[in-house]
Design an enzyme around this catalytic site. Structure first.
Site, PDB file in Angstrom:
ATOM      1  N   SER A  49      37.377  31.069  -0.528  1.00 27.37           N
ATOM      2  CA  SER A  49      37.187  30.169  -1.682  1.00 27.37           C
ATOM      3  C   SER A  49      36.917  30.775  -2.947  1.00 27.37           C
ATOM      4  O   SER A  49      36.247  32.108  -2.777  1.00 27.37           O
ATOM      5  CB  SER A  49      36.393  28.801  -1.223  1.00 27.37           C
ATOM      6  OG  SER A  49      35.023  29.366  -1.141  1.00 27.37           O
ATOM      7  N   ASP A  83      42.012  30.503  -1.013  1.00 27.85           N
ATOM      8  CA  ASP A  83      41.850  29.142  -0.939  1.00 27.85           C
ATOM      9  C   ASP A  83      41.340  28.377  -2.074  1.00 27.85           C
ATOM     10  O   ASP A  83      40.574  28.644  -2.810  1.00 27.85           O
ATOM     11  CB  ASP A  83      41.003  29.071   0.256  1.00 27.85           C
ATOM     12  CG  ASP A  83      40.985  27.569   0.707  1.00 27.85           C
ATOM     13  OD1 ASP A  83      41.991  26.957   0.741  1.00 27.85           O
ATOM     14  OD2 ASP A  83      39.915  27.205   1.261  1.00 27.85           O
ATOM     15  N   GLU A 135      49.510  22.460  -4.139  1.00 29.46           N
ATOM     16  CA  GLU A 135      48.820  21.294  -3.592  1.00 29.46           C
ATOM     17  C   GLU A 135      49.214  20.218  -4.491  1.00 29.46           C
ATOM     18  O   GLU A 135      49.170  19.901  -5.710  1.00 29.46           O
ATOM     19  CB  GLU A 135      47.270  21.409  -3.759  1.00 29.46           C
ATOM     20  CG  GLU A 135      46.813  20.155  -2.944  1.00 29.46           C
ATOM     21  CD  GLU A 135      45.370  20.593  -2.510  1.00 29.46           C
ATOM     22  OE1 GLU A 135      44.809  21.913  -2.393  1.00 29.46           O
ATOM     23  OE2 GLU A 135      44.585  19.709  -2.859  1.00 29.46           O
ATOM     24  N   GLY A 186      35.474  18.850   5.480  1.00 33.10           N
ATOM     25  CA  GLY A 186      34.101  18.415   6.038  1.00 33.10           C
ATOM     26  C   GLY A 186      34.262  17.890   7.362  1.00 33.10           C
ATOM     27  O   GLY A 186      35.336  17.803   7.954  1.00 33.10           O
ATOM     28  N   GLY A 214      41.537  20.716   5.655  1.00 32.55           N
ATOM     29  CA  GLY A 214      40.526  19.700   6.306  1.00 32.55           C
ATOM     30  C   GLY A 214      40.561  19.571   7.769  1.00 32.55           C
ATOM     31  O   GLY A 214      40.547  18.594   8.317  1.00 32.55           O
TER      32      GLY A 214
HETATM   33  P1  13P Z   1      37.278  21.931   7.017  1.00 30.67           P
HETATM   34  O1  13P Z   1      36.187  22.299   6.510  1.00 30.67           O
HETATM   35  O2  13P Z   1      37.494  20.386   6.871  1.00 30.67           O
HETATM   36  O3  13P Z   1      37.598  22.569   8.112  1.00 30.67           O
HETATM   37  O4  13P Z   1      38.661  22.274   5.639  1.00 30.67           O
HETATM   38  C1  13P Z   1      38.777  23.579   5.416  1.00 30.67           C
HETATM   39  C2  13P Z   1      39.884  23.821   4.307  1.00 30.67           C
HETATM   40  O5  13P Z   1      40.722  22.804   4.189  1.00 30.67           O
HETATM   41  C3  13P Z   1      39.848  24.822   3.363  1.00 30.67           C
HETATM   42  O6  13P Z   1      40.765  24.680   2.672  1.00 30.67           O
HETATM   43  O1  G3H Z   2      38.059  23.673   1.130  1.00 31.12           O
HETATM   44  C1  G3H Z   2      37.137  24.239   0.689  1.00 31.12           C
HETATM   45  C2  G3H Z   2      36.549  25.014   1.986  1.00 31.12           C
HETATM   46  O2  G3H Z   2      35.850  24.696   2.967  1.00 31.12           O
HETATM   47  C3  G3H Z   2      35.415  26.167   0.885  1.00 31.12           C
HETATM   48  O3  G3H Z   2      34.333  25.635   0.686  1.00 31.12           O
HETATM   49  O4  G3H Z   2      33.879  26.074  -1.715  1.00 31.12           O
HETATM   50  O5  G3H Z   2      31.930  25.956   0.107  1.00 31.12           O
HETATM   51  O6  G3H Z   2      33.644  27.835   0.086  1.00 31.12           O
HETATM   52  P1  G3H Z   2      33.347  26.248  -0.099  1.00 31.12           P
HETATM   53 ZN    ZN Z   3      41.192  22.880   1.990  1.00 28.88          ZN
END
Ligand code: 13P
Ligand code: G3H
Ligand code: ZN
Length: 289
Positions: A49, A83, A135, A186, A214
């Site tokens: 990310s 990401d 997205e 989450g 997610g």
């Molecule tokens: P989760 O943390 O819910 O698995 O989502 C991950 C995600 O979508 C990262 O882009």
């Molecule tokens: O979709 C988000 C990811 O879970 C990344 O989260 O910004 O805390 O690294 P983060």
């Molecule tokens: Zn995501």
């Protein structure tokens, strides 16, 4: 071995299984993901990310992923992905440093701006022969969950519209599409609301590979159904964080004198590997390397 992401995702779409895209921000998570892929003979996507990049820096994290991918992971196909790139600068930086794929996430902007930014970044990515994900619709996080619970917002209003998705893909020429079909970033107990008919409809109208964000906290049945209905990539982060934390707490409480960081972290790395292996088997990407 680090390979173009096209190779991994095209095969998954044709084979009707999903590839896991797991978030990493350091050496331990990267080793856990890649060791799991090797053990399960599975292709895998490792992704960072914007905040993971901010935690160390882009070149350092890219070097860790590339080096672990080409050494420990040399027997399986691995791709490196950005990401939720919300800023064009970071998307451009990742394209230039050598990522295999980038996510231009302009989903919070109005439709015209999302189309414009996704199309612009698609051109840059394609010049370097890499893939781009865009997205459409909103995939909420913790703050969004609160608003949902209080009724301030309605999930249906945030989900991807199938007809708009077709238009979006035609106009932007992106390679993969992150869709909103009810999942939330989450881990929320009892929240499992993938709108499978909507997913199916998007699949009918959009031909590029679909990405489900997610993924943490969803049941194996929901995953299997979503894969059957056309998802080729599934993002997982929180499940690994939970596995890491649980093992760390137990290690420190059992061995209170432990001070070697490697001994402290090893059980957590192993726990994350177990979690990734379990996930790979549910997604059906084992033995597909
Ligand atoms: P989760 O943390 O819910 O698995 O989502 C991950 C995600 O979508 C990262 O882009
Ligand atoms: O979709 C988000 C990811 O879970 C990344 O989260 O910004 O805390 O690294 P983060
Ligand atoms: Zn995501």
């Amino acid at each position: 071995m680090i390979v173009p992401i096209k190779q991994i995702i095209t095969k998954a779409k044709a084979g009707k299984y999903a590839v896991g895209a797991f978030n990493t921000s350091n050496l331990e998570i990267t080793m856990a993901i890649i060791r799991a892929a090797v053990k399960q003979k599975s292709p895998v996507i490792i992704q960072t990310s914007e905040s993971a990049i901010g935690y160390s820096n882009l070149q350092t994290l890219f070097s860790i992923m590339t080096n672990v991918g080409n050494t420990i992971g040399k027997s399986v196909p691995i791709a490196i992905h950005l990401d939720h790139g919300k800023h064009t600068k970071i998307v451009k930086d990742c394209i230039n440093v050598g990522y295999n794929s980038v996510h231009m996430d302009a989903s919070e902007k109005d439709y015209a701006t999302n189309v414009r930014l996704s199309k612009q970044m698609a051109k840059l990515a394609h010049n370097k022969k890499i893939w781009i994900q865009a997205e459409l619709g909103s995939i909420l996080g913790k703050e969004g969950m609160v608003k949902l619970e209080t009724g301030e917002i309605n999930m249906k209003d945030l989900m991807t519209d199938p007809i708009q998705a077709r238009d979006f893909v035609e106009r932007t020429k992106v390679d993969t599409l992150a869709i909103s079909v009810g999942t939330i970033h989450g881990h929320f107990k009892g929240v499992e609301r993938v709108d499978q008919p909507r997913l199916k409809k998007i699949r009918e109208l959009v031909n590029i590979p679909l990405v489900l964000h997610g993924g943490s906290g969803l049941s194996p049945q929901t995953f299997r159904k979503a894969i059957k209905n056309g998802v080729s990539v599934i993002n997982i982060d929180t499940n690994l964080r939970l596995a890491f934390r649980k093992a760390l707490k137990s290690t420190i409480s059992k061995e209170s004198n432990i001070i070697d960081p490697r001994k402290i972290l090893n059980p957590s790395t192993e726990a994350m590997q177990v979690e990734v292996e379990k996930t790979i088997k549910i997604f059906g990407s084992n033995n597909k390397a």
